[in-house]
Write a protein that holds these residues in place. Structure first.
Motif, PDB file in Angstrom:
ATOM      1  N   UNK A 106       8.683  13.714  -6.848  1.00 51.67           N
ATOM      2  CA  UNK A 106       7.632  13.476  -7.843  1.00 51.67           C
ATOM      3  C   UNK A 106       8.224  12.950  -9.147  1.00 51.67           C
ATOM      4  N   UNK A 107       9.336  13.521  -9.588  1.00 56.02           N
ATOM      5  CA  UNK A 107       9.980  13.077 -10.829  1.00 56.02           C
ATOM      6  C   UNK A 107      10.575  11.680 -10.676  1.00 56.02           C
ATOM      7  N   UNK A 108      11.152  11.415  -9.519  1.00 54.98           N
ATOM      8  CA  UNK A 108      11.803  10.124  -9.281  1.00 54.98           C
ATOM      9  C   UNK A 108      10.781   8.993  -9.145  1.00 54.98           C
ATOM     10  N   UNK A 109       9.577   9.304  -8.676  1.00 54.59           N
ATOM     11  CA  UNK A 109       8.587   8.256  -8.421  1.00 54.59           C
ATOM     12  C   UNK A 109       8.165   7.529  -9.697  1.00 54.59           C
ATOM     13  N   UNK A 110       8.213   8.200 -10.848  1.00 48.32           N
ATOM     14  CA  UNK A 110       7.832   7.552 -12.095  1.00 48.32           C
ATOM     15  C   UNK A 110       8.901   6.597 -12.608  1.00 48.32           C
ATOM     16  N   UNK A 111      10.107   6.677 -12.079  1.00 43.64           N
ATOM     17  CA  UNK A 111      11.184   5.783 -12.491  1.00 43.64           C
ATOM     18  C   UNK A 111      11.282   4.542 -11.625  1.00 43.64           C
ATOM     19  N   UNK A 139       0.820  -1.210   0.000  1.00 44.61           N
ATOM     20  CA  UNK A 139       0.000   0.000   0.000  1.00 44.61           C
ATOM     21  C   UNK A 139       0.857   1.265   0.000  1.00 44.61           C
ATOM     22  N   UNK A 140       1.977   1.230   0.690  1.00 44.65           N
ATOM     23  CA  UNK A 140       2.881   2.393   0.707  1.00 44.65           C
ATOM     24  C   UNK A 140       3.545   2.576  -0.654  1.00 44.65           C
ATOM     25  N   UNK A 141       3.952   1.472  -1.300  1.00 50.78           N
ATOM     26  CA  UNK A 141       4.569   1.561  -2.618  1.00 50.78           C
ATOM     27  C   UNK A 141       3.620   2.183  -3.633  1.00 50.78           C
ATOM     28  N   UNK A 142       2.365   1.758  -3.617  1.00 43.66           N
ATOM     29  CA  UNK A 142       1.378   2.302  -4.552  1.00 43.66           C
ATOM     30  C   UNK A 142       1.176   3.794  -4.335  1.00 43.66           C
ATOM     31  N   UNK A 143       1.271   4.233  -3.087  1.00 42.10           N
ATOM     32  CA  UNK A 143       1.103   5.659  -2.792  1.00 42.10           C
ATOM     33  C   UNK A 143       2.327   6.475  -3.203  1.00 42.10           C
ATOM     34  N   UNK A 144       3.542   6.035  -2.813  1.00 40.89           N
ATOM     35  CA  UNK A 144       4.734   6.840  -3.113  1.00 40.89           C
ATOM     36  C   UNK A 144       5.044   6.883  -4.609  1.00 40.89           C
ATOM     37  N   UNK A 145       4.624   5.866  -5.354  1.00 40.34           N
ATOM     38  CA  UNK A 145       4.835   5.891  -6.800  1.00 40.34           C
ATOM     39  C   UNK A 145       3.717   6.640  -7.523  1.00 40.34           C
ATOM     40  N   UNK A 146       2.682   7.018  -6.771  1.00 42.28           N
ATOM     41  CA  UNK A 146       1.543   7.767  -7.297  1.00 42.28           C
ATOM     42  C   UNK A 146       0.718   6.957  -8.301  1.00 42.28           C
ATOM     43  N   UNK A 147       0.784   5.637  -8.212  1.00 42.09           N
ATOM     44  CA  UNK A 147      -0.098   4.783  -9.009  1.00 42.09           C
ATOM     45  C   UNK A 147      -1.517   4.938  -8.456  1.00 42.09           C
ATOM     46  N   UNK A 148      -1.638   4.943  -7.121  1.00 42.51           N
ATOM     47  CA  UNK A 148      -2.888   5.236  -6.435  1.00 42.51           C
ATOM     48  C   UNK A 148      -2.606   6.432  -5.527  1.00 42.51           C
ATOM     49  N   UNK A 149      -3.498   7.417  -5.539  1.00 42.73           N
ATOM     50  CA  UNK A 149      -3.197   8.705  -4.907  1.00 42.73           C
ATOM     51  C   UNK A 149      -3.133   8.679  -3.392  1.00 42.73           C
ATOM     52  N   UNK A 179       5.758  -3.333 -13.436  1.00 40.82           N
ATOM     53  CA  UNK A 179       6.908  -4.070 -12.925  1.00 40.82           C
ATOM     54  C   UNK A 179       7.705  -3.139 -12.027  1.00 40.82           C
ATOM     55  N   UNK A 180       8.010  -3.615 -10.822  1.00 42.31           N
ATOM     56  CA  UNK A 180       8.766  -2.825  -9.861  1.00 42.31           C
ATOM     57  C   UNK A 180      10.229  -2.823 -10.288  1.00 42.31           C
ATOM     58  N   UNK A 181      10.801  -1.625 -10.418  1.00 40.50           N
ATOM     59  CA  UNK A 181      12.201  -1.498 -10.812  1.00 40.50           C
ATOM     60  C   UNK A 181      13.084  -1.223  -9.603  1.00 40.50           C
ATOM     61  N   UNK A 182      12.622  -0.330  -8.734  1.00 42.32           N
ATOM     62  CA  UNK A 182      13.448   0.096  -7.603  1.00 42.32           C
ATOM     63  C   UNK A 182      12.538   0.470  -6.435  1.00 42.32           C
TER      64      UNK A 182
END
Length: 79
Positions: A69-74, A4-14, A59-62
């Motif tokens: 915000x810019x780093x979360x998309x990578x 749940x934290x990963x989905x939030x910090x990557x902004x896949x789910x707000x 697919x989780x890369x890192x």
């Protein structure tokens, strides 16, 4: 890192609460298995999320605890 934290910090789910609810309802899978909010996410894992009629795969890369915000998309790649 928790799913749940990963989905939030990557902004896949707000919001983390929405990510938590989606996991509890069985709409999120990791590597083909239904995932709970507390499941660990590792690089190389494939996350499937059901958004209504559509299913999106990532697919989780890192893993980074608090990315910008810019780093979360990578941190993931959409499949």
């Amino acid at each position: 890192m928790r799913l749940d934290k990963f989905l939030k910090v990557t902004r896949i789910i707000k919001r983390r609460t929405i990510a938590n609810e989606a996991c509890a309802q069985g709409k999120v899978k990791i590597n083909g298995r239904v995932a709970k909010p507390a499941n660990d996410v590792k690089p190389g894992d494939v996350i499937e999320i059901q958004f209504g009629d559509r299913v999106k795969r990532y697919q989780v890369i890192e893993i980074v605890e608090s990315p910008s915000k810019e780093q979360s998309q990578n941190l993931y790649k959409e499949l």
